[in-house]
Design a protein around this motif. Sequence first.
Motif, PDB file in Angstrom:
ATOM      1  N   ILE A  27       0.839  -1.200   0.000  1.00 14.83           N
ATOM      2  CA  ILE A  27       0.000   0.000   0.000  1.00 14.83           C
ATOM      3  C   ILE A  27       0.871   1.246   0.000  1.00 14.83           C
ATOM      4  CG2 ILE A  27      -1.676   1.338   1.332  1.00 14.83           C
ATOM      5  CD1 ILE A  27      -2.741  -1.379   2.388  1.00 14.83           C
ATOM      6  N   ARG A  28       1.915   1.225   0.820  1.00 14.43           N
ATOM      7  CA  ARG A  28       2.804   2.389   0.874  1.00 14.43           C
ATOM      8  C   ARG A  28       3.516   2.620  -0.458  1.00 14.43           C
ATOM      9  NH1 ARG A  28       6.495   2.714   6.113  1.00 14.43           N
ATOM     10  NH2 ARG A  28       6.908   4.712   5.060  1.00 14.43           N
ATOM     11  N   VAL A  29       3.908   1.522  -1.123  1.00  9.72           N
ATOM     12  CA  VAL A  29       4.563   1.656  -2.433  1.00  9.72           C
ATOM     13  C   VAL A  29       3.600   2.269  -3.454  1.00  9.72           C
ATOM     14  CG1 VAL A  29       5.487   0.346  -4.384  1.00  9.72           C
ATOM     15  CG2 VAL A  29       6.290  -0.143  -2.064  1.00  9.72           C
ATOM     16  N   ALA A  30       2.322   1.956  -3.317  1.00  9.11           N
ATOM     17  CA  ALA A  30       1.336   2.530  -4.239  1.00  9.11           C
ATOM     18  C   ALA A  30       1.109   4.015  -3.975  1.00  9.11           C
ATOM     19  CB  ALA A  30       0.016   1.773  -4.120  1.00  9.11           C
ATOM     20  N   LEU A  31       1.289   4.450  -2.727  1.00 11.28           N
ATOM     21  CA  LEU A  31       0.939   5.811  -2.355  1.00 11.28           C
ATOM     22  C   LEU A  31       2.123   6.778  -2.258  1.00 11.28           C
ATOM     23  CD1 LEU A  31      -1.688   5.068   0.459  1.00 11.28           C
ATOM     24  CD2 LEU A  31      -2.140   5.731  -1.902  1.00 11.28           C
ATOM     25  N   GLU A  32       3.225   6.335  -1.671  1.00 10.59           N
ATOM     26  CA  GLU A  32       4.287   7.290  -1.336  1.00 10.59           C
ATOM     27  C   GLU A  32       5.202   7.678  -2.501  1.00 10.59           C
ATOM     28  OE1 GLU A  32       5.904   7.559   2.766  1.00 10.59           O
ATOM     29  OE2 GLU A  32       5.184   5.483   2.939  1.00 10.59           O
ATOM     30  N   PRO A  33       5.592   6.769  -3.399  1.00  7.45           N
ATOM     31  CA  PRO A  33       6.439   7.226  -4.511  1.00  7.45           C
ATOM     32  C   PRO A  33       5.788   8.306  -5.377  1.00  7.45           C
ATOM     33  CG  PRO A  33       6.659   4.869  -4.232  1.00  7.45           C
ATOM     34  CD  PRO A  33       5.530   5.294  -3.351  1.00  7.45           C
ATOM     35  N   PRO A  34       4.524   8.137  -5.806  1.00  3.85           N
ATOM     36  CA  PRO A  34       3.924   9.236  -6.579  1.00  3.85           C
ATOM     37  C   PRO A  34       3.776  10.515  -5.762  1.00  3.85           C
ATOM     38  CG  PRO A  34       2.308   7.496  -6.168  1.00  3.85           C
ATOM     39  CD  PRO A  34       3.632   6.955  -5.764  1.00  3.85           C
ATOM     40  N   ALA A  35       3.586  10.364  -4.445  1.00  2.00           N
ATOM     41  CA  ALA A  35       3.516  11.563  -3.601  1.00  2.00           C
ATOM     42  C   ALA A  35       4.872  12.259  -3.544  1.00  2.00           C
ATOM     43  CB  ALA A  35       3.055  11.190  -2.195  1.00  2.00           C
TER      44      ALA A  35
ATOM     45  N   LEU B 165      11.304   1.971  -0.005  1.00  2.00           N
ATOM     46  CA  LEU B 165      10.203   1.182   0.547  1.00  2.00           C
ATOM     47  C   LEU B 165      10.330  -0.294   0.180  1.00  2.00           C
ATOM     48  CD1 LEU B 165       7.227   3.622  -0.092  1.00  2.00           C
ATOM     49  CD2 LEU B 165       8.309   3.103   2.100  1.00  2.00           C
ATOM     50  N   GLU B 166      10.731  -0.585  -1.036  1.00  2.00           N
ATOM     51  CA  GLU B 166      10.862  -1.981  -1.444  1.00  2.00           C
ATOM     52  C   GLU B 166      12.012  -2.667  -0.702  1.00  2.00           C
ATOM     53  OE1 GLU B 166      11.112  -1.778  -5.694  1.00  2.00           O
ATOM     54  OE2 GLU B 166       8.920  -1.761  -5.945  1.00  2.00           O
ATOM     55  N   ALA B 167      13.084  -1.929  -0.437  1.00  2.00           N
ATOM     56  CA  ALA B 167      14.183  -2.497   0.353  1.00  2.00           C
ATOM     57  C   ALA B 167      13.716  -2.796   1.773  1.00  2.00           C
ATOM     58  CB  ALA B 167      15.364  -1.530   0.369  1.00  2.00           C
ATOM     59  N   THR B 168      12.925  -1.875   2.343  1.00  2.00           N
ATOM     60  CA  THR B 168      12.375  -2.083   3.683  1.00  2.00           C
ATOM     61  C   THR B 168      11.489  -3.324   3.715  1.00  2.00           C
ATOM     62  OG1 THR B 168      12.412   0.297   4.147  1.00  2.00           O
ATOM     63  CG2 THR B 168      10.945  -1.065   5.494  1.00  2.00           C
ATOM     64  N   ARG B 169      10.613  -3.442   2.735  1.00  2.00           N
ATOM     65  CA  ARG B 169       9.717  -4.604   2.658  1.00  2.00           C
ATOM     66  C   ARG B 169      10.503  -5.908   2.568  1.00  2.00           C
ATOM     67  NH1 ARG B 169       7.417  -4.876  -2.949  1.00  2.00           N
ATOM     68  NH2 ARG B 169       9.564  -5.595  -3.231  1.00  2.00           N
ATOM     69  N   ASP B 170      11.483  -5.941   1.683  1.00  2.00           N
ATOM     70  CA  ASP B 170      12.229  -7.195   1.473  1.00  2.00           C
ATOM     71  C   ASP B 170      12.966  -7.629   2.735  1.00  2.00           C
ATOM     72  OD1 ASP B 170      11.290  -7.114  -1.102  1.00  2.00           O
ATOM     73  OD2 ASP B 170      13.174  -6.411  -1.980  1.00  2.00           O
ATOM     74  N   LEU B 171      13.544  -6.667   3.446  1.00  2.00           N
ATOM     75  CA  LEU B 171      14.292  -7.005   4.670  1.00  2.00           C
ATOM     76  C   LEU B 171      13.356  -7.447   5.781  1.00  2.00           C
ATOM     77  CD1 LEU B 171      16.910  -4.116   4.606  1.00  2.00           C
ATOM     78  CD2 LEU B 171      17.428  -6.551   4.442  1.00  2.00           C
ATOM     79  N   LEU B 172      12.249  -6.751   5.966  1.00  2.00           N
ATOM     80  CA  LEU B 172      11.291  -7.124   7.017  1.00  2.00           C
ATOM     81  C   LEU B 172      10.709  -8.518   6.760  1.00  2.00           C
ATOM     82  CD1 LEU B 172       9.326  -3.773   7.545  1.00  2.00           C
ATOM     83  CD2 LEU B 172      11.002  -4.803   9.087  1.00  2.00           C
ATOM     84  N   VAL B 173      10.313  -8.776   5.529  1.00  2.00           N
ATOM     85  CA  VAL B 173       9.721 -10.073   5.195  1.00  2.00           C
ATOM     86  C   VAL B 173      10.748 -11.182   5.346  1.00  2.00           C
ATOM     87  CG1 VAL B 173       8.758 -11.453   3.318  1.00  2.00           C
ATOM     88  CG2 VAL B 173       7.931  -9.131   3.711  1.00  2.00           C
ATOM     89  N   ALA B 174      11.981 -10.933   4.924  1.00  2.00           N
ATOM     90  CA  ALA B 174      13.035 -11.947   5.030  1.00  2.00           C
ATOM     91  C   ALA B 174      13.288 -12.306   6.494  1.00  2.00           C
ATOM     92  CB  ALA B 174      14.313 -11.445   4.370  1.00  2.00           C
ATOM     93  N   ASN B 175      13.317 -11.303   7.359  1.00  2.00           N
ATOM     94  CA  ASN B 175      13.574 -11.559   8.765  1.00  2.00           C
ATOM     95  C   ASN B 175      12.404 -12.276   9.430  1.00  2.00           C
ATOM     96  OD1 ASN B 175      16.090 -10.444   8.667  1.00  2.00           O
ATOM     97  ND2 ASN B 175      15.508  -8.471   9.536  1.00  2.00           N
ATOM     98  N   LEU B 176      11.167 -11.953   9.037  1.00  2.00           N
ATOM     99  CA  LEU B 176      10.007 -12.635   9.603  1.00  2.00           C
ATOM    100  C   LEU B 176       9.927 -14.083   9.116  1.00  2.00           C
ATOM    101  CD1 LEU B 176       7.256  -9.884   9.352  1.00  2.00           C
ATOM    102  CD2 LEU B 176       8.106 -10.945  11.461  1.00  2.00           C
ATOM    103  N   SER B 177      10.397 -14.325   7.923  1.00  2.00           N
ATOM    104  CA  SER B 177      10.306 -15.661   7.335  1.00  2.00           C
ATOM    105  C   SER B 177      11.459 -16.560   7.730  1.00  2.00           C
ATOM    106  CB  SER B 177      10.254 -15.549   5.793  1.00  2.00           C
ATOM    107  OG  SER B 177       9.160 -14.761   5.388  1.00  2.00           O
ATOM    108  N   ALA B 178      12.494 -15.976   8.324  1.00  2.00           N
ATOM    109  CA  ALA B 178      13.704 -16.756   8.664  1.00  2.00           C
ATOM    110  C   ALA B 178      13.420 -17.766   9.771  1.00  2.00           C
ATOM    111  CB  ALA B 178      14.808 -15.795   9.086  1.00  2.00           C
TER     112      ALA B 178
END
Length: 217
Positions: free
Chosen positions: A89-97, A204-217
């Motif tokens: 959701i943030r990727v959809a909203l914040e980059p164009p903003a 934002l995409e870097a943040t997402r990838d790191l958070l998901v990777a750590n939760l999935s570890a």
Amino acid sequence: MPKLVLPPDAPSLADAVAQAVRDGVAAGELVPSVTYSVYQLAELLDVSRSPAREGLLRLAEAGLIEIRRNRGFRVLPPQADDIEEIIGIRVALEPPAARDAAVSGTDAQHAAIRSALSAMAAAPDDASFWRADRELHDLLLHAAGRPRTAAIIERLRTTTALLGPPTTASGRSLAEIHAEHEPVVAAVLARDGAAAEAAMRTHLEATRDLLVANLSA
């Protein structure tokens, strides 16, 4: 009981209760491992049980808490799929903003954005750093003329705050997180909308990838 404050400017008591709980989650006053009493919450905020329950029901519908019958409520920590959705959701909203903030923001708004980035770099502690980080994102959204989006993003960040300090949750240092914001601000100040949009998306995409990777570890 945790320290919670009822915001004075909410449109209703139920909204105020919901916001007080969100703020308590973001501040670490409410944690996932504890079941809290609805009656104690109502007493703490000096409201009746009806708006307290209504505010909690709204948070339960949003997936932020679980209401436990005859016991109270507890905060729900987000899972990997929650993070995927939230950052999506943030990727959809914040980059164009960010693009719009670069193109349409006033000189005064750009100066405030620059100051927020400087405050991140000079922050004496983690709490000060994250306040400046939140302010920077909020300033960008308001410079883009998107106050409703700013309110949505703030609520989404409250949920991701349940993962703990972002440095721990994502495995990045404060310096690394600050560095991710530098190209965003540089592009905004240069009034380069395309570069601002791309830099915010990368962050934002870097943040997402790191958070998901750590939760999935």
